[in-house]
Design a protein around this motif. Structure first.
Motif, PDB file in Angstrom:
ATOM      1  N   PRO A 126      35.367  37.102  39.488  1.00  0.00           N
ATOM      2  CA  PRO A 126      35.052  38.369  38.816  1.00  0.00           C
ATOM      3  C   PRO A 126      34.444  38.166  37.433  1.00  0.00           C
ATOM      4  O   PRO A 126      34.913  37.335  36.655  1.00  0.00           O
ATOM      5  CB  PRO A 126      36.418  39.041  38.707  1.00  0.00           C
ATOM      6  CG  PRO A 126      37.391  37.904  38.602  1.00  0.00           C
ATOM      7  CD  PRO A 126      36.811  36.783  39.427  1.00  0.00           C
ATOM      8  N   LEU A 127      33.391  38.935  37.133  1.00  0.00           N
ATOM      9  CA  LEU A 127      32.932  39.003  35.758  1.00  0.00           C
ATOM     10  C   LEU A 127      33.929  39.821  34.949  1.00  0.00           C
ATOM     11  O   LEU A 127      34.715  40.588  35.512  1.00  0.00           O
ATOM     12  CB  LEU A 127      31.537  39.618  35.676  1.00  0.00           C
ATOM     13  CG  LEU A 127      30.377  38.614  35.824  1.00  0.00           C
ATOM     14  CD1 LEU A 127      30.244  38.112  37.253  1.00  0.00           C
ATOM     15  CD2 LEU A 127      29.058  39.224  35.347  1.00  0.00           C
ATOM     16  N   LYS A 128      33.888  39.649  33.635  1.00  0.00           N
ATOM     17  CA  LYS A 128      34.814  40.350  32.750  1.00  0.00           C
ATOM     18  C   LYS A 128      34.136  41.580  32.153  1.00  0.00           C
ATOM     19  O   LYS A 128      32.936  41.584  31.875  1.00  0.00           O
ATOM     20  CB  LYS A 128      35.277  39.424  31.623  1.00  0.00           C
ATOM     21  CG  LYS A 128      35.902  38.118  32.094  1.00  0.00           C
ATOM     22  CD  LYS A 128      37.163  38.340  32.903  1.00  0.00           C
ATOM     23  CE  LYS A 128      38.317  38.789  32.044  1.00  0.00           C
ATOM     24  NZ  LYS A 128      39.583  38.865  32.812  1.00  0.00           N
ATOM     25  N   ILE A 129      34.930  42.622  31.962  1.00  0.00           N
ATOM     26  CA  ILE A 129      34.451  43.848  31.327  1.00  0.00           C
ATOM     27  C   ILE A 129      35.379  44.167  30.159  1.00  0.00           C
ATOM     28  O   ILE A 129      36.606  44.263  30.335  1.00  0.00           O
ATOM     29  CB  ILE A 129      34.395  45.011  32.319  1.00  0.00           C
ATOM     30  CG1 ILE A 129      33.427  44.660  33.455  1.00  0.00           C
ATOM     31  CG2 ILE A 129      33.967  46.288  31.613  1.00  0.00           C
ATOM     32  CD1 ILE A 129      33.302  45.714  34.514  1.00  0.00           C
ATOM     33  N   ILE A 130      34.786  44.279  28.992  1.00  0.00           N
ATOM     34  CA  ILE A 130      35.558  44.491  27.770  1.00  0.00           C
ATOM     35  C   ILE A 130      35.490  45.965  27.392  1.00  0.00           C
ATOM     36  O   ILE A 130      34.406  46.512  27.140  1.00  0.00           O
ATOM     37  CB  ILE A 130      35.018  43.609  26.637  1.00  0.00           C
ATOM     38  CG1 ILE A 130      35.033  42.131  27.066  1.00  0.00           C
ATOM     39  CG2 ILE A 130      35.841  43.802  25.361  1.00  0.00           C
ATOM     40  CD1 ILE A 130      34.199  41.227  26.194  1.00  0.00           C
TER      41      ILE A 130
END
Length: 291
Positions: A34-38
């Motif tokens: 998974p990519l990260k979402i801030i």
């Protein structure tokens, strides 16, 4: 369980922007990181604890999330799991390097593995385009394709011959995310212009058509697909949506009718990462040539 036709014990690795749900990956050797979402209230993993619908709600209330690379540990842990599951070789096909450093991160980690043979590829694409590349590779592995043919011929072919188009209901988030200029964003909003975007040869998002009003979007996407159509070639189709499932169903019916000789037509919702930049009200379709 490794299927008998997968004699060389090949696994496929991609990331959350391929839009491959757990249901679509069930029974396959397809693994995702998974990519990260801030966000304002913390950091989340795309497709794990945050989804596209969550992003739409945040955008509508004025929040502008940011995206980030997968955690290095998640890539390593996923490769560890692939080895523990009995696989010996890995094709890693990742989100366009023109949009993210994910491909480069995976490539560097792959070079350090001594227990797995890993070859990483830049898809120059994302969303349904990336997803149908990975699904087609699994079809070919099931059919008995060998490792050398896959990495030297089939992956490069699919990267070069997968063409996806998406509507963007608003240019606001592309502007706020630094993807387009202010003048273009303002003009699109004032004139009710809907842009159709694709992935350019360098993997960047590129506007390829504009229509006035939402009603013309589906016909324009079909027109762009017809421009890519080459009679006599075998092909797959893909259809996706971002917060517009009913319109996706309409588009899917039109695409299947216009290109009835497809081998597979895969469809589903878009990921949270790309939704940060294109918002909701998105529909897309693509064609992938197999020969």
């Amino acid at each position: 369980m490794i299927v008998l036709s997968n004699r060389e014990k090949i696994a496929l690795l991609t990331d959350s922007t391929a839009d491959l749900s757990a249901e679509m990956r069930a029974g396959t050797p397809i693994y995702t990181v998974p990519l990260k979402i801030i966000c304002e209230d913390g950091e989340f993993s795309d497709g794990v604890d945050i989804f596209a619908e969550d992003i739409y709600q945040r955008l509508h209330r004025g929040e502008l999330p940011r995206t980030s690379l997968p955690e290095g540990g998640s890539v390593s842990d996923t490769l560890d799991q692939i080895r523990a599951d009995g696989y010996e070789k890995v094709i890693a096909l990742m989100l366009s390097g023109g949009l993210s450093g994910t491909y480069n991160m995976v490539r560097l980690q792959a070079a350090q593995r001594e227990d797995l043979e890993v070859v990483a590829f830049d898809s120059n694409c994302g969303s349904l385009g990336l997803g149908i590349m990975v699904l087609q590779l699994w079809e070919e592995i099931k059919a008995g394709a060998d490792w050398d043919t896959l990495i030297s011929q089939r992956v490069p072919h699919l990267v070069a011959n997968t063409h996806a188009f998406f509507s963007v209901d608003t240019l606001e988030y592309l502007y706020k995310g630094g993807r387009i200029g202010k003048v273009a964003a303002m003009a699109g909003t004032m004139l009710s212009i809907k842009s159709i975007i694709t992935f350019a040869s360098d993997g960047q998002l590129q506007s390829v058509a504009k229509v006035r009003g939402r009603r013309q979007v589906q016909d324009k996407i079909l027109d762009l697909m017809r421009q890519k159509f080459q009679p006599g070639r075998r092909y797959n189709l893909g259809v996706a949506n971002g917060g517009a499932p009913e319109e996706m169903a309409e588009l899917s019916a039109k695409v299947r009718a216009a290109f009835p000789d497809y081998e597979h037509c895969w469809e589903g919702p878009m990921d949270a990462t790309l939704s940060v930049y294109i918002g909701d009200g998105v529909i897309g379709a693509g064609i992938q040539y197999l020969d």
